[in-house]
Design a protein around this motif. Structure first.
Motif, mmCIF file in Angstrom:
data_model
loop_
_atom_site.group_PDB
_atom_site.id
_atom_site.type_symbol
_atom_site.label_atom_id
_atom_site.label_comp_id
_atom_site.label_asym_id
_atom_site.label_seq_id
_atom_site.Cartn_x
_atom_site.Cartn_y
_atom_site.Cartn_z
ATOM 1 N N UNK A 75 0.838 -1.205 0.000
ATOM 2 C CA UNK A 75 0.000 0.000 0.000
ATOM 3 C C UNK A 75 0.874 1.257 0.000
ATOM 4 N N UNK A 76 1.883 1.254 0.875
ATOM 5 C CA UNK A 76 2.747 2.437 0.979
ATOM 6 C C UNK A 76 3.742 2.509 -0.174
ATOM 7 N N UNK A 77 4.102 1.381 -0.733
ATOM 8 C CA UNK A 77 5.037 1.394 -1.853
ATOM 9 C C UNK A 77 4.386 1.976 -3.107
ATOM 10 N N UNK A 78 3.118 1.577 -3.354
ATOM 11 C CA UNK A 78 2.433 2.004 -4.569
ATOM 12 C C UNK A 78 1.482 3.184 -4.350
ATOM 13 N N UNK A 79 1.252 3.564 -3.087
ATOM 14 C CA UNK A 79 0.336 4.668 -2.825
ATOM 15 C C UNK A 79 -1.115 4.270 -2.963
ATOM 16 N N UNK A 80 -1.471 3.054 -2.529
ATOM 17 C CA UNK A 80 -2.858 2.599 -2.577
ATOM 18 C C UNK A 80 -3.658 3.248 -1.437
ATOM 19 N N UNK A 83 -3.111 5.770 0.197
ATOM 20 C CA UNK A 83 -2.259 6.535 1.114
ATOM 21 C C UNK A 83 -1.157 7.196 0.288
ATOM 22 N N UNK A 84 -0.479 8.141 0.908
ATOM 23 C CA UNK A 84 0.654 8.770 0.240
ATOM 24 C C UNK A 84 1.822 7.780 0.208
ATOM 25 N N UNK A 85 2.499 7.711 -0.938
ATOM 26 C CA UNK A 85 3.647 6.813 -1.036
ATOM 27 C C UNK A 85 4.668 7.138 0.039
ATOM 28 N N UNK A 86 5.163 6.090 0.678
ATOM 29 C CA UNK A 86 6.131 6.276 1.752
ATOM 30 C C UNK A 86 7.050 5.056 1.767
ATOM 31 N N UNK A 118 6.971 1.410 3.753
ATOM 32 C CA UNK A 118 6.890 0.176 2.969
ATOM 33 C C UNK A 118 7.972 -0.804 3.405
ATOM 34 N N UNK A 119 9.186 -0.287 3.576
ATOM 35 C CA UNK A 119 10.307 -1.128 4.013
ATOM 36 C C UNK A 119 10.055 -1.668 5.414
ATOM 37 N N UNK A 120 9.528 -0.806 6.281
ATOM 38 C CA UNK A 120 9.263 -1.214 7.663
ATOM 39 C C UNK A 120 8.243 -2.356 7.709
ATOM 40 N N UNK A 124 14.639 -3.866 -10.403
ATOM 41 C CA UNK A 124 13.956 -3.463 -11.625
ATOM 42 C C UNK A 124 13.741 -1.953 -11.703
ATOM 43 N N UNK A 125 14.044 -1.233 -10.593
ATOM 44 C CA UNK A 125 13.769 0.196 -10.573
ATOM 45 C C UNK A 125 12.281 0.475 -10.591
ATOM 46 N N UNK A 126 11.508 -0.382 -9.930
ATOM 47 C CA UNK A 126 10.055 -0.259 -9.912
ATOM 48 C C UNK A 126 9.613 0.477 -8.648
ATOM 49 N N UNK A 127 9.102 1.678 -8.820
ATOM 50 C CA UNK A 127 8.635 2.545 -7.738
ATOM 51 C C UNK A 127 9.761 3.117 -6.882
ATOM 52 N N UNK A 128 10.969 2.615 -7.058
ATOM 53 C CA UNK A 128 12.132 3.136 -6.328
ATOM 54 C C UNK A 128 13.286 3.286 -7.321
ATOM 55 N N UNK A 129 14.294 4.051 -6.943
ATOM 56 C CA UNK A 129 15.448 4.227 -7.810
ATOM 57 C C UNK A 129 16.217 2.906 -7.898
ATOM 58 N N UNK A 130 16.545 2.504 -9.121
ATOM 59 C CA UNK A 130 17.211 1.223 -9.328
ATOM 60 C C UNK A 130 18.554 1.188 -8.598
#
Length: 521
Positions: free
Chosen positions: A273-278, A280-283, A287-289, A306-312
């Motif tokens: 949810x936090x990784x993709x912003x479902x 909620x605001x992306x955080x 997400x890692x926690x 893959x550099x998906x939603x975060x910097x590769x």
């Protein structure tokens, strides 16, 4: 006196009239739902599982109808239900029907069949609580914990849960255990927590699973509002953003409850949810926690890779794969980079910690060592296309042994000319499910080694069906094209055993040996 009797008679007639009006409204609601249900499989399933409630003249008919409407139309309000709610509410108050009050509250709060009205839902729950409705107590308690429609108040939530628990509500009993355990709305009290736990410990896993399943269902409903948009740079575009956010919010609450009740893997869902912003605001930090709490590091590692939603970042991918003990994938990263020696070192580490669920990953390593540069990916889902391993049949055998693939080990020994060792490994499969293939391969090895007598012996075991299998079977197949349409007639084909037997017959003929009739005894 006569005037008093007349007034009572009028009141009785009014109640009877209201009751008939209420029942007529449910009758028309059932007709409406049956008209709309069509061929929707899931809606029909809901109806079939709740047929008795749907056909009743109670609040259950309304709730089942609203659930079916939600399944049919998602975010499209049902004008009939919406227009009848004031009458149903008035009737529920008049006859003190706490179940009907509670049902109306639930529909107003969480069903997409009507416009969400939290304030009105709270009013319904409070009226039902006054009538000692335990379900309404737990739902109103939830709203106090969320501060949704009421002011946030852990103390009031605790008192409502306690009231429901004392009346025997199992969910409320679970809440009493959790709250005394964690100090939610009350001081921590191990003794009280233990007392409540003893009463609900057998139910706790089941409730945790129910909460998780509800969270999953609401997530799916929210994602139905999301579609892939090829014309825009963003991956997701919402059909109804407000509806999706509302359902994502409900799903998060269910996931958090599942975690409280012991389903730690629900942390992974919240992490996404936090990784993709479902809703909620992306955080990324949250997400890692959450992924950390769930112990699901492979997901985050792939995101970085893959550099998906975060910097590769390959370094972070290796870090998270290592943290989760995914040594195989660390090895894959080094193989893709061309460092085959380092890749082999990580594969060896993976070999030492192998778990039976990872057989396809081990098989991939084994095949690369067996084939070297000639390795083909076949059906593997390979996100790490790159250099292949140097051919090493000793290591290949080591990995095939790990997953118990006796056929593959036997094949390597056969290709190397060690026929005795090949036969030894094929014979290990004589007690398995693929006994016919094992017999055929043994016969082939004997034939290749020049031992024609033993080759004929094993081929005849197949052609005469002189081994432990069931009688001849036939299976029916239908061909379909890529679009799912039928493109071929039905035909019958023999089983795998029939195929192997046909091979054995062919070998016997080439050896100039008469094929005896099959033995079905």
């Amino acid at each position: 006196m006569a005037r008093l009797r007349n007034r009572r008679l009028k009141e009785t007639n009014k109640v009877d009239s209201d009751k008939k009006k209420f029942q007529d409204s449910l009758k028309n609601l059932r007709k409406l739902i049956l008209i709309h249900i069509g061929d929707n499989f899931e809606a029909k399933r809901i109806l079939e599982h709740n047929k008795k409630d749907f056909e009743s003249n109670t609040c259950e008919c309304i709730f089942v109808s609203a659930s079916i409407w939600d399944e049919l139309y998602g975010d499209r309000n049902c004008a009939y239900i919406e227009s009848n709610i004031p009458m149903w509410l008035d009737y529920a108050v008049r006859v003190s029907d706490s179940d009907l009050l509670h049902t109306i509250g639930r529909i107003l709060y969480e069903s997409s069949s009507v416009e969400c009205d939290v304030a009105k839902a709270v009013e319904c729950f409070r009226l039902a609580v006054d009538l000692k409705n335990v379900s309404a107590m737990t739902n109103l308690a939830k709203l106090y914990m969320l501060g949704d429609g009421v002011e946030y108040d852990e103390g009031k939530a605790f008192n409502l849960y306690k009231q429901a628990a004392m009346l025997g509500n199992e969910r409320a009993m679970i809440e009493m255990y959790i709250r005394y355990r964690d100090g939610e709305g009350v001081h921590k009290n191990r003794k009280e927590a233990s007392r409540w736990y003893e009463r609900i410990k057998d139910k706790l896993p089941e409730v945790a699973d129910d909460e998780y399943e509800m969270g999953h269902n609401y997530t799916i409903n929210a994602l139905f509002q999301i579609r892939y948009n090829e014309k825009k740079d963003s991956l997701y575009t919402s059909y109804n953003d407000e509806f999706a956010r509302h359902y994502f919010g409900i799903a998060m609450r269910y996931f958090k409850n599942a975690i409280r009740y012991g389903r730690t893997d629900a942390n992974y869902d919240l992490g996404q949810y936090y990784l993709y912003g479902y809703g909620v605001k992306k955080d990324l930090s949250k997400a890692i926690d959450y992924c950390d709490k769930a112990g699901n590091w492979r997901f985050l590692a792939r995101c970085y890779l893959e550099g998906k939603e975060v910097e590769q970042s390959v370094e972070k991918a290796i870090y998270y794969y290592s943290k989760g003990g995914y040594w195989f994938y660390v090895g894959e990263i080094y193989r893709k980079a061309g460092d085959l020696e380092e890749a082999g070192r990580w594969y060896s580490k993976y070999h030492e910690t192998y778990k039976s669920d990872d057989s396809e990953e081990v098989r991939k390593i084994a095949r690369m060592y067996r084939d070297g540069e000639e390795y083909e990916r076949e059906a593997f889902e390979d996100e790490f296309e790159g250099m292949k391993l140097n051919k090493d049949t000793t290591k290949a055998i080591e990995y095939f042994k790990l997953i118990g693939d006796s056929f593959a080990v036997g094949e390597i020994y056969k290709d190397e000319g060690d026929f005795d060792e090949a036969i030894k490994w094929y014979k290990k499969e004589l007690t398995g499910e693929e006994v016919a293939w094992a017999i055929y391969y043994i016969a082939k090895v004997y034939e290749k080694s020049g031992d024609t007598d033993n080759a004929v012996k094993y081929y005849r075991m197949l052609t005469e069906r002189n081994y432990n299998v069931s009688a001849k079977r036939k299976e029916r197949f239908v061909s379909y094209g890529p679009d799912g349409k039928h493109v071929g007639g039905e035909y019958e084909s023999g089983t795998e055993d029939d195929l192997v037997i046909s091979f054995a017959k062919s070998r016997l003929k080439k050896l100039g040996v008469e094929v005896r009739s099959e033995n079905y005894v």
